[in-house]
Design a protein around this motif. Structure first.
Motif, PDB file in Angstrom:
ATOM      1  N   LYS A  73     -11.721   4.460  -4.806  1.00 25.52           N
ATOM      2  CA  LYS A  73     -11.429   5.611  -5.678  1.00 25.52           C
ATOM      3  C   LYS A  73     -12.530   6.662  -5.588  1.00 25.52           C
ATOM      4  N   GLN A  74     -13.779   6.220  -5.546  1.00 26.92           N
ATOM      5  CA  GLN A  74     -14.896   7.163  -5.447  1.00 26.92           C
ATOM      6  C   GLN A  74     -14.839   7.976  -4.166  1.00 26.92           C
ATOM      7  N   ARG A  75     -14.167   7.444  -3.154  1.00 26.07           N
ATOM      8  CA  ARG A  75     -14.066   8.136  -1.877  1.00 26.07           C
ATOM      9  C   ARG A  75     -12.773   8.922  -1.742  1.00 26.07           C
ATOM     10  N   GLY A  76     -12.091   9.115  -2.855  1.00 21.43           N
ATOM     11  CA  GLY A  76     -10.874   9.921  -2.851  1.00 21.43           C
ATOM     12  C   GLY A  76      -9.651   9.211  -2.333  1.00 21.43           C
ATOM     13  N   ILE A  77      -9.719   7.887  -2.208  1.00 20.32           N
ATOM     14  CA  ILE A  77      -8.599   7.096  -1.711  1.00 20.32           C
ATOM     15  C   ILE A  77      -7.827   6.528  -2.898  1.00 20.32           C
ATOM     16  N   ARG A  78      -6.517   6.372  -2.744  1.00 20.29           N
ATOM     17  CA  ARG A  78      -5.653   5.966  -3.852  1.00 20.29           C
ATOM     18  C   ARG A  78      -5.152   4.531  -3.617  1.00 20.29           C
ATOM     19  N   PRO A  79      -5.910   3.535  -4.097  1.00 17.38           N
ATOM     20  CA  PRO A  79      -5.497   2.139  -3.922  1.00 17.38           C
ATOM     21  C   PRO A  79      -4.550   1.683  -5.026  1.00 17.38           C
ATOM     22  N   ALA A  80      -3.849   0.597  -4.753  1.00 21.06           N
ATOM     23  CA  ALA A  80      -3.056  -0.108  -5.755  1.00 21.06           C
ATOM     24  C   ALA A  80      -3.254  -1.592  -5.514  1.00 21.06           C
ATOM     25  N   VAL A  81      -2.895  -2.405  -6.505  1.00 19.99           N
ATOM     26  CA  VAL A  81      -3.160  -3.845  -6.447  1.00 19.99           C
ATOM     27  C   VAL A  81      -1.875  -4.615  -6.718  1.00 19.99           C
ATOM     28  N   ARG A 127       5.074 -11.051  -2.912  1.00 21.09           N
ATOM     29  CA  ARG A 127       4.268  -9.827  -2.929  1.00 21.09           C
ATOM     30  C   ARG A 127       4.981  -8.643  -2.293  1.00 21.09           C
ATOM     31  N   ARG A 128       5.911  -8.905  -1.402  1.00 23.62           N
ATOM     32  CA  ARG A 128       6.709  -7.810  -0.842  1.00 23.62           C
ATOM     33  C   ARG A 128       7.423  -7.050  -1.952  1.00 23.62           C
ATOM     34  N   ALA A 129       7.985  -7.780  -2.908  1.00 27.46           N
ATOM     35  CA  ALA A 129       8.697  -7.132  -4.015  1.00 27.46           C
ATOM     36  C   ALA A 129       7.740  -6.313  -4.867  1.00 27.46           C
ATOM     37  N   ALA A 130       6.530  -6.837  -5.099  1.00 30.46           N
ATOM     38  CA  ALA A 130       5.549  -6.096  -5.894  1.00 30.46           C
ATOM     39  C   ALA A 130       5.131  -4.814  -5.187  1.00 30.46           C
ATOM     40  N   ILE A 131       4.901  -4.891  -3.885  1.00 30.56           N
ATOM     41  CA  ILE A 131       4.497  -3.703  -3.130  1.00 30.56           C
ATOM     42  C   ILE A 131       5.607  -2.663  -3.136  1.00 30.56           C
ATOM     43  N   SER A 132       6.839  -3.100  -2.916  1.00 27.35           N
ATOM     44  CA  SER A 132       7.963  -2.169  -2.901  1.00 27.35           C
ATOM     45  C   SER A 132       8.118  -1.465  -4.241  1.00 27.35           C
ATOM     46  N   ALA A 133       7.927  -2.213  -5.331  1.00 28.41           N
ATOM     47  CA  ALA A 133       8.037  -1.608  -6.663  1.00 28.41           C
ATOM     48  C   ALA A 133       6.944  -0.574  -6.886  1.00 28.41           C
ATOM     49  N   LEU A 134       5.727  -0.872  -6.441  1.00 34.74           N
ATOM     50  CA  LEU A 134       4.632   0.090  -6.589  1.00 34.74           C
ATOM     51  C   LEU A 134       4.891   1.366  -5.794  1.00 34.74           C
ATOM     52  N   LEU A 135       5.335   1.214  -4.562  1.00 32.84           N
ATOM     53  CA  LEU A 135       5.565   2.390  -3.717  1.00 32.84           C
ATOM     54  C   LEU A 135       6.729   3.229  -4.227  1.00 32.84           C
ATOM     55  N   GLN A 136       7.680   2.576  -4.890  1.00 31.44           N
ATOM     56  CA  GLN A 136       8.782   3.322  -5.477  1.00 31.44           C
ATOM     57  C   GLN A 136       8.333   4.086  -6.721  1.00 31.44           C
ATOM     58  N   ALA A 137       7.404   3.502  -7.474  1.00 29.09           N
ATOM     59  CA  ALA A 137       6.929   4.139  -8.707  1.00 29.09           C
ATOM     60  C   ALA A 137       5.838   5.170  -8.456  1.00 29.09           C
ATOM     61  N   HIS A 138       5.094   5.017  -7.342  1.00 27.08           N
ATOM     62  CA  HIS A 138       3.970   5.920  -7.042  1.00 27.08           C
ATOM     63  C   HIS A 138       4.050   6.325  -5.564  1.00 27.08           C
ATOM     64  N   ASN A 139       4.194   7.605  -5.319  1.00 29.58           N
ATOM     65  CA  ASN A 139       4.350   8.067  -3.935  1.00 29.58           C
ATOM     66  C   ASN A 139       3.039   8.491  -3.288  1.00 29.58           C
ATOM     67  N   ASP A 140       1.905   8.229  -3.952  1.00 30.56           N
ATOM     68  CA  ASP A 140       0.625   8.668  -3.412  1.00 30.56           C
ATOM     69  C   ASP A 140      -0.319   7.505  -3.107  1.00 30.56           C
ATOM     70  N   ILE A 141       0.201   6.287  -3.015  1.00 32.06           N
ATOM     71  CA  ILE A 141      -0.641   5.124  -2.743  1.00 32.06           C
ATOM     72  C   ILE A 141      -1.064   5.124  -1.281  1.00 32.06           C
ATOM     73  N   SER A 142      -2.362   4.922  -1.051  1.00 31.72           N
ATOM     74  CA  SER A 142      -2.915   4.933   0.307  1.00 31.72           C
ATOM     75  C   SER A 142      -3.068   3.541   0.895  1.00 31.72           C
ATOM     76  N   VAL A 143      -3.404   2.560   0.043  1.00 30.78           N
ATOM     77  CA  VAL A 143      -3.690   1.210   0.522  1.00 30.78           C
ATOM     78  C   VAL A 143      -3.386   0.216  -0.585  1.00 30.78           C
ATOM     79  N   ILE A 144      -2.899  -0.957  -0.197  1.00 27.41           N
ATOM     80  CA  ILE A 144      -2.606  -2.029  -1.138  1.00 27.41           C
ATOM     81  C   ILE A 144      -3.678  -3.103  -1.011  1.00 27.41           C
ATOM     82  N   ILE A 145      -4.256  -3.498  -2.161  1.00 25.22           N
ATOM     83  CA  ILE A 145      -5.188  -4.619  -2.219  1.00 25.22           C
ATOM     84  C   ILE A 145      -4.452  -5.772  -2.887  1.00 25.22           C
TER      85      ILE A 145
END
Length: 336
Positions: A73-81, A127-145
């Protein structure tokens, strides 16, 4: 008893060896099926970084996840978990966390990560379902942790980070249930980074220390100076993978609780269970992971200790550079 078995201090682990051989055979077959293409891995549309371990029990994965998220986040990157959400019982999956999501729904570690970092977090057994739900809810995610999931081979990953307990290492070295191993130590040869929590890091491993934060009241959110707490009667509890680590942290701070209570990892607390552990004149001390499960019924004499992961700056920069290199140029943000 489990700690004595897995450490090798009790020879009774030998009685469980047949089950361990079975566990090892099954996990090897699963890993082989994905490696040879018999089963297909799902590739996420954004890079995926797995933070996992080779052993059962608390190794320090969640502090590493929080550290990675905050650094990115400090480097301007948009992570999700994403997480499996162990210990949670949601009405439906995938579950995308919000400010009203409780640890009873999502599990304690996902709620802790969400409250500490503010980044999008989702849980699901797959985890595929969790990632898909995140990407559907947020269109600015850069990387998944992913918090855990090293052995979840159905998910293709771009980078693997393994966290090791530097004090306990691999115990007696056997697979579950005779020992603590999910996979053999040789698995480390194929991962991108190994972070060692405490103890002595071996060659090629990144040493990590957990730095205590400021004691915080569960009801008011106000801090308490360490000196005031060290001079006050207290009782401590920990429901984490390795409770002695928390109790050792207290003693290192000059705090000597009158009683220490170790609960199972992910234990679901109740007010009735905890209210009798300390009287109103005593401080009831707990981890931040415990606090997210108690915050809705906490009393004013309850306090928790947040912790932060600390990595050597050069090692930390190399690790972050590896992650940033996975990202499309437009998503890489600004390097600090």
């Amino acid at each position: 008893m489990i700690a004595r078995l897995w450490s090798g201090k009790s020879g009774a682990w030998r009685l469980l060896l047949p089950l361990s051989w079975l566990y090892g055979a099954i996990t090897a077959a699963i890993r082989f099926s994905y490696r040879c293409g018999l089963k297909k891995r799902w590739k996420a549309p954004v890079p995926v970084v797995v933070v996992g371990n080779l052993t059962a029990g608390g190794n320090g994965k969640t502090p590493v996840v929080i550290w990675l998220v905050e650094q990115l986040k400090q480097r301007g990157i948009r992570p999700a978990v994403v997480s499996r959400g162990y210990g949670g019982k949601a009405e439906h999956y995938p579950l995308v966390l919000d400010a009203t999501t409780s640890a009873q729904q999502a599990g304690d570690e996902p709620v802790l990560i969400f409250q500490r970092t503010g980044v999008p977090v989702a849980v699901a057994p797959k985890r595929r379902a969790a990632i898909s739900a995140l990407l559907q809810a947020h269109n600015d995610i850069s990387v998944i942790i992913t918090d855990d999931g090293l052995q979840h081979y159905a998910l293709q990953r771009d980078m693997e980070i393994v966290v090791i307990d530097g004090e306990r290492r691999f115990g007696n070295g056997w697979w579950l249930p005779a020992g603590p191993m999910r996979e053999r130590p040789s698995r480390l040869k194929s991962v991108d980074a190994v972070i060692t929590n405490g103890g002595e890091a071996q060659q090629g491993e990144i040493p990590m220390r957990l730095r205590p934060g400021v004691w915080t009241n569960l009801v008011t959110g106000l801090p308490l100076p360490l000196a005031a707490l060290a001079n006050r009667s207290s009782v401590a509890l920990a429901g984490i993978g390795h409770p002695p680590r928390f109790f050792s942290t207290l003693r290192a701070q000059g705090i000597t609780p009158e009683r220490e209570y170790a609960f199972a990892d992910h234990h679901a607390y109740t007010l009735e269970e905890l209210s009798g552990l300390a009287d109103s004149s005593q401080a009831l001390l707990m981890t931040e992971k415990d606090a997210v499960k108690c915050q809705y019924f906490a009393l004013e004499n309850w306090w928790y200790l947040p912790i932060d992961a600390q990595l050597p700056s050069a090692d930390a920069q190399r690790l972050l550079d590896k992650i940033i290199a996975l990202l499309p140029t437009a998503s890489q943000g600004t390097s600090l």
